[in-house]
Design a protein around this motif. Sequence first.
Motif, short mmCIF file in Angstrom:
data_model
loop_
_atom_site.label_atom_id
_atom_site.label_comp_id
_atom_site.label_asym_id
_atom_site.label_seq_id
_atom_site.Cartn_x
_atom_site.Cartn_y
_atom_site.Cartn_z
N PRO A 1 0.84 -1.20 0.00
CA PRO A 1 0.00 0.00 0.00
C PRO A 1 0.87 1.25 0.00
O PRO A 1 1.83 1.33 0.76
N ALA A 2 0.54 2.19 -0.84
CA ALA A 2 1.36 3.39 -1.01
C ALA A 2 0.98 4.47 0.00
O ALA A 2 0.53 5.56 -0.36
N PHE A 3 1.14 4.14 1.27
CA PHE A 3 0.96 5.13 2.33
C PHE A 3 1.81 4.73 3.52
O PHE A 3 2.47 3.69 3.51
N ASP A 4 1.82 5.58 4.54
CA ASP A 4 2.67 5.38 5.71
C ASP A 4 1.97 4.54 6.79
O ASP A 4 0.74 4.49 6.85
N PHE A 5 2.80 3.94 7.61
CA PHE A 5 2.33 3.19 8.78
C PHE A 5 3.11 3.68 10.00
O PHE A 5 4.16 4.29 9.88
N GLN A 6 2.59 3.34 11.16
CA GLN A 6 3.26 3.66 12.42
C GLN A 6 3.19 2.41 13.31
O GLN A 6 2.42 2.35 14.26
N VAL B 1 -6.78 8.05 30.80
CA VAL B 1 -5.51 8.02 30.07
C VAL B 1 -5.79 8.44 28.64
O VAL B 1 -6.82 8.11 28.07
N GLU B 2 -4.86 9.20 28.05
CA GLU B 2 -4.99 9.57 26.63
C GLU B 2 -5.26 8.32 25.80
O GLU B 2 -4.64 7.29 26.02
N GLU B 3 -6.17 8.40 24.86
CA GLU B 3 -6.55 7.21 24.09
C GLU B 3 -5.56 6.88 22.98
O GLU B 3 -5.28 5.71 22.75
N ASP B 4 -5.05 7.88 22.26
CA ASP B 4 -4.16 7.58 21.15
C ASP B 4 -2.83 7.05 21.65
O ASP B 4 -2.27 7.54 22.63
N PHE B 5 -2.34 6.04 20.94
CA PHE B 5 -1.07 5.42 21.29
C PHE B 5 -0.50 4.86 20.00
O PHE B 5 -1.19 4.15 19.27
N ALA B 6 0.74 5.17 19.70
CA ALA B 6 1.31 4.75 18.42
C ALA B 6 2.76 4.33 18.60
O ALA B 6 3.41 4.63 19.61
N GLY B 7 3.27 3.66 17.58
CA GLY B 7 4.67 3.24 17.56
C GLY B 7 5.61 4.43 17.48
O GLY B 7 5.19 5.56 17.22
N PRO B 8 6.90 4.18 17.65
CA PRO B 8 7.86 5.28 17.74
C PRO B 8 8.18 5.97 16.43
O PRO B 8 8.74 7.06 16.45
N GLU B 9 7.83 5.36 15.29
CA GLU B 9 8.20 5.95 14.00
C GLU B 9 7.07 5.85 12.98
O GLU B 9 6.39 4.85 12.90
N VAL B 10 6.92 6.90 12.20
CA VAL B 10 6.05 6.86 11.02
C VAL B 10 6.95 6.50 9.85
O VAL B 10 7.96 7.17 9.61
N ARG B 11 6.57 5.44 9.14
CA ARG B 11 7.42 4.94 8.06
C ARG B 11 6.60 4.62 6.82
O ARG B 11 5.50 4.06 6.94
N PRO B 12 7.12 4.93 5.64
CA PRO B 12 6.44 4.50 4.42
C PRO B 12 6.38 2.98 4.35
O PRO B 12 7.34 2.29 4.75
N ALA B 13 5.30 2.44 3.84
CA ALA B 13 5.15 0.99 3.72
C ALA B 13 6.32 0.39 2.94
O ALA B 13 6.81 -0.68 3.28
N TYR C 1 -6.11 7.24 4.55
CA TYR C 1 -4.81 6.63 4.86
C TYR C 1 -3.68 7.41 4.19
O TYR C 1 -2.65 7.67 4.81
N ARG C 2 -3.86 7.76 2.93
CA ARG C 2 -2.81 8.50 2.22
C ARG C 2 -2.53 9.84 2.88
O ARG C 2 -1.40 10.32 2.88
N SER C 3 -3.57 10.46 3.46
CA SER C 3 -3.37 11.75 4.12
C SER C 3 -2.84 11.61 5.55
O SER C 3 -2.58 12.61 6.22
N GLY C 4 -2.71 10.36 6.02
CA GLY C 4 -2.16 10.13 7.36
C GLY C 4 -3.17 10.17 8.47
O GLY C 4 -2.80 10.28 9.65
N GLY C 5 -4.46 10.04 8.15
CA GLY C 5 -5.50 10.09 9.16
C GLY C 5 -5.43 9.00 10.21
O GLY C 5 -6.00 9.13 11.29
N HIS C 6 -4.73 7.92 9.93
CA HIS C 6 -4.61 6.80 10.87
C HIS C 6 -3.34 6.89 11.73
O HIS C 6 -3.11 6.03 12.57
N LEU C 7 -2.55 7.91 11.53
CA LEU C 7 -1.29 8.05 12.25
C LEU C 7 -1.45 8.96 13.47
O LEU C 7 -2.34 9.80 13.51
N ALA C 8 -0.56 8.78 14.44
CA ALA C 8 -0.58 9.62 15.64
C ALA C 8 0.86 9.97 16.03
O ALA C 8 1.36 9.57 17.08
N PRO C 9 1.56 10.74 15.18
CA PRO C 9 2.96 11.05 15.47
C PRO C 9 3.15 11.82 16.78
O PRO C 9 4.21 11.71 17.41
#
Length: 104
Positions: free
Chosen positions: A5-10, A35-47, A77-85
């Motif tokens: 998929p041509a978008f980023d993941f975290q 507790v804050e709900e959003d929780f994400a991995g340490p890096e945003v990376r292109p697939a 997804y392409r706009s990063g709506g699923h990411l939480a940097p």
Amino acid sequence: MVPYPAFDFQPVDTRDVARRLGAVVAALGSGAAPVEEDFAGPEVRPARDLFRSFLQVYGKRRLLVPLRLPGKTFAGYRSGGHLAPDRALGTVTWEQYLERRRAG
């Protein structure tokens, strides 16, 4: 050939998720502030980077082909709506995960 998929993941490690869930349950059980709900991995990376490093760790060579999916969902997804940097609270990077998995 491997389409990706041509978008980023975290990516976030399952052990980080387990610690986070434990903290949420403990906070709820004690009556503490939510507790804050959003929780994400340490890096945003292109697939593409994730697939490339996976193949490298396992000594494989494949042609990586971007898969551009249409529609509103994938536009999100392409706009990063699923990411939480701003909530990158995970501690294990993708490469650390792969190395641990390969060694284990």
